[in-house]
Design an enzyme around this catalytic site. Structure first.
Site, PDB file in Angstrom:
ATOM      1  N   GLU A   1       1.127 -17.718 -53.564  1.00 45.43           N
ATOM      2  CA  GLU A   1       0.351 -17.190 -54.686  1.00 45.43           C
ATOM      3  C   GLU A   1      -0.763 -16.232 -54.276  1.00 45.43           C
ATOM      4  O   GLU A   1      -1.323 -15.540 -55.134  1.00 45.43           O
ATOM      5  CB  GLU A   1      -0.206 -18.343 -55.532  1.00 45.43           C
ATOM      6  CG  GLU A   1       0.884 -19.149 -56.219  1.00 45.43           C
ATOM      7  CD  GLU A   1       0.375 -20.033 -57.338  1.00 45.43           C
ATOM      8  OE1 GLU A   1      -0.443 -19.553 -58.147  1.00 45.43           O
ATOM      9  OE2 GLU A   1       0.789 -21.203 -57.406  1.00 45.43           O
TER      10      GLU A   1
ATOM     11  N   HIS B   1       3.699 -18.160 -58.179  1.00 48.30           N
ATOM     12  CA  HIS B   1       3.003 -18.687 -59.355  1.00 48.30           C
ATOM     13  C   HIS B   1       3.966 -19.198 -60.426  1.00 48.30           C
ATOM     14  O   HIS B   1       3.622 -20.122 -61.179  1.00 48.30           O
ATOM     15  CB  HIS B   1       2.102 -17.593 -59.940  1.00 48.30           C
ATOM     16  CG  HIS B   1       1.098 -18.089 -60.927  1.00 48.30           C
ATOM     17  ND1 HIS B   1       0.073 -18.934 -60.591  1.00 48.30           N
ATOM     18  CD2 HIS B   1       0.957 -17.848 -62.268  1.00 48.30           C
ATOM     19  CE1 HIS B   1      -0.667 -19.200 -61.659  1.00 48.30           C
ATOM     20  NE2 HIS B   1      -0.153 -18.563 -62.691  1.00 48.30           N
TER      21      HIS B   1
ATOM     22  N   SER C   1      -1.831 -22.747 -64.340  1.00 48.68           N
ATOM     23  CA  SER C   1      -2.443 -21.433 -64.454  1.00 48.68           C
ATOM     24  C   SER C   1      -3.712 -21.521 -65.315  1.00 48.68           C
ATOM     25  O   SER C   1      -4.634 -22.260 -64.962  1.00 48.68           O
ATOM     26  CB  SER C   1      -1.426 -20.430 -65.011  1.00 48.68           C
ATOM     27  OG  SER C   1      -1.889 -19.099 -64.860  1.00 48.68           O
TER      28      SER C   1
END
Length: 289
Positions: free
Chosen positions: A213, A269, A151
């Protein structure tokens, strides 16, 4: 012959480069490493939530010496989640433009309002943490160093690759937040190509992302002060899946020879993290043959 399957764990603190507070460093050593052998070092970002998982994956891969693995060094804060979320944003990100800051909107309630510490944090990793690991652990390889982040940690991994490609031998960018500041990270690509051309040994790179995602969310994550429509628009603009693939292609176009990219189908995610860590370790420390 008997083997220990438990990896020894150490923890210590190092001063933050800002002079305020400390990083909590966690180290999982390789059990049963042959005497005198040098082992790769995997530097894992966001250790407050990711070190234990990364250490267990490395331990599992290296059980009884069946497959090559790595020492895991986690960089964290020893903080609760709310504080951790704010501290990581400050350290892992390049500076925001005014437009980029405005685009965050209600996200700042979750991730904080401080940013721009990526260059100082990278300096800490290279100039402070690496020498400290070498001083403390004789088995740590002096050259085989892997940087792994997810991330915003993936964004930082991309930043480190593009600005100091000689700092690590392998870069593993999981679900990188390339969208930060309107994809400003991509402006580093021309200079990266020039830096790459001067290197005697190129780094290896893996970029991965969860296949879901980019799917429109159906609810607003807790703590995010945004409407569902705004969250859906943000996810669409972030282009997590497409951008990861395009970034890998741009690295190849810049002259990087060993680039792999992978989309984990059915993962979002959060759920993608275990698979991305194992794939990253296997990529960075491949089995012989």
């Amino acid at each position: 012959m008997s083997f220990s399957i438990q990896a020894p764990i150490d923890q210590f603190e190092l001063p933050h480069p800002s002079g305020a507070g400390c990083f909590q460093i966690s180290v999982s050593r390789v059990a049963n490493a042959p005497e005198g052998a040098k082992v790769p070092v995997l530097f894992i970002l966001d250790a407050d939530i990711g070190f234990a998982l990364a250490a267990e994956i490395a331990r599992l891969r290296g059980t009884v010496g069946a497959l090559p693995t790595a020492m895991v060094v986690g960089i964290g804060y020893g903080a609760d989640f709310a504080e951790f979320a704010r501290l990581r944003t400050a350290d892992l990100t390049p500076p925001l433009s005014e437009a980029g800051r405005a685009a965050l909107g209600g996200m700042t309630g979750l991730i904080g309002e401080q940013d721009g510490g990526a260059e100082a944090f990278l300096g800490f990793l290279v100039e402070t943490l690496k020498p400290e690991i070498a001083r403390r652990y004789a088995e740590a390889s002096a050259t085989d160093h892997i940087l792994c982040g997810h991330s915003l940690g993936g964004l930082f991994t991309a930043f480190a690759l593009l600005t100091r490609p000689d700092a690590f031998t392998t870069f593993v960018a999981g679900s990188p937040s390339l969208w930060w500041d309107g994809f400003a990270i991509l402006t580093h690509l021309p200079a990266f190509a020039e830096r790459l051309a001067k290197l005697e040994r190129q780094p290896r790179v893996l970029v991965s992302v969860g296949g879901q995602e980019q799917d429109p969310p159906t609810k607003v994550p807790s703590g995010l002060g945004m409407s569902l429509a705004d969250v859906q628009a943000m996810v669409a603009a972030s282009r997590m899946v497409d951008a990861a693939s395009e970034f890998a292609a741009a690295l190849r176009d810049a002259g990087l020879r060993e680039v792999a990219d992978h989309v984990f189908g059915g993962e979002d995610h959060g759920s993608v993290v275990p698979a991305a860590l194992m794939r990253g370790l296997c990529f960075a420390v491949p089995a012989a043959g």
